[in-house]
Design an enzyme around this catalytic site. Structure first.
Site, short mmCIF file in Angstrom:
data_model
loop_
_atom_site.label_atom_id
_atom_site.label_comp_id
_atom_site.label_asym_id
_atom_site.label_seq_id
_atom_site.Cartn_x
_atom_site.Cartn_y
_atom_site.Cartn_z
N GLU A 160 -14.64 7.71 15.17
CA GLU A 160 -15.30 6.41 15.01
C GLU A 160 -15.46 5.69 16.34
OE1 GLU A 160 -14.96 2.19 12.57
OE2 GLU A 160 -13.28 3.59 12.52
N ASP A 178 -8.23 3.42 9.67
CA ASP A 178 -9.14 2.91 8.65
C ASP A 178 -8.45 1.71 8.00
OD1 ASP A 178 -11.60 3.09 7.13
OD2 ASP A 178 -10.30 3.46 5.43
N THR A 210 -8.65 -1.53 10.07
CA THR A 210 -8.22 -2.21 11.29
C THR A 210 -7.95 -3.69 11.06
OG1 THR A 210 -9.42 -0.65 12.70
CG2 THR A 210 -8.87 -2.77 13.66
#
Length: 280
Positions: free
Chosen positions: A77, A107, A109
């Site tokens: 990402e 995943d 944040t």
């Protein structure tokens, strides 16, 4: 025509073992950073954050994978510019690689930044465009969800099984609040408004990957969200399917790496959920 056997190792190195090791090490490192002073940067909106911890976690995972499999491709990402167009282009360019690791280093944040213990590390490996390994590690609860194509899905050695609800009205559904405030967020809000009176309840934990792991574990009946990315979905898609569930796009087509609008479920309620979302 003889079915092609999917590879699980290169030489003596197990893909799944490497994925587990990377997820566990990154997750434990991320957990040690909880509550530390963070440099926050926004991506597409104030609800879409990135920190130096995200970037550090991705570097750690990339370095570990490249040590074992230097010829493999890597899509993380934090290596992609913000926004749907950049994400779409990145997966389109990478999806045909023989071996492609797809990584979300944190995943959830926003949860991590606020100390809300619902975030994870998500790692998938695709072979010629098909996900063959999926690992999701939740460091807060020390739960490691693992699936290998054709071999089932597990959490700490216990086989995962999807839930048994047969009707939408009996279902606990999860979704998120997308950071894209022009398209995905309004669409998701309309979907929530339509579904809320028709389901047992709706949850939004703030991590698509963990929501998918929870579908596989039978804790949620289904999950949907618009405008997600391959690193949000790839690992969870395999874990759900290996647990006996179903993952498609919003129109009911089978999951593939370029899917962005996703519907996942125990399978029993899938068609009913798709029908309702189709009316949004």
């Amino acid at each position: 025509m003889k079915e092609e056997k999917l590879p699980s190792v290169v030489g003596s190195k197990s893909f799944t073992a490497v994925a587990i090791n990377c997820a566990a090490k990154a997750g434990e490192w991320v957990k040690t950073k909880l509550g530390t002073t963070l440099q926050l940067n926004q991506k597409v909106s104030a609800s879409d954050l990135v920190t130096e911890i995200d970037k550090g976690s991705e570097r750690l995972i990339r370095n570990l994978i490249s040590t074992h499999f230097p010829q493999h491709s890597f899509l993380g990402e934090e290596g992609v510019e913000p926004g749907a167009d950049a994400s779409t282009q990145a997966i389109a360019s990478a999806k045909d690689a023989e071996y492609l690791w797809i990584v979300d280093p944190i995943d959830g944040t926003t949860n991590f930044v606020h100390g809300f213990p619902f975030f994870c590390v998500s790692i998938a490996l695709a072979y010629k465009g098909e996900v063959i390994v999926g690992v999701i590690y939740d460091p807060s609860s020390d739960e490691l969800f693992v699936a290998e194509k054709g071999k089932g899905a597990y959490v700490h050695g216990k086989r995962l099984e999807i839930s048994k609800e047969m009707k939408l009205q009996e279902s606990l559904i999860a979704t998120g609040f997308p950071p894209d405030q022009s398209y995905a967020l309004p669409l998701n809000l309309r979907a929530i408004a339509r579904l809320a009176p028709q389901v047992r309840n709706i949850r939004s934990g703030g991590s698509a990957a963990l929501h998918m792991a929870y579908v596989a574990a039978g804790r949620l009946t289904g999950f949907f969200e618009y405008n997600l990315n391959s690193w949000d979905l790839a690992a969870g898609s395999l874990i759900i399917q290996e647990a006996g569930g179903k993952v498609t796009d919003i129109e009911g087509h089978s999951y593939h790496l370029e899917v962005r609008d996703v519907v996942a479920s125990n399978g029993h309620i899938h068609q009913e959920l798709l029908q309702e979302l189709g009316r949004v």
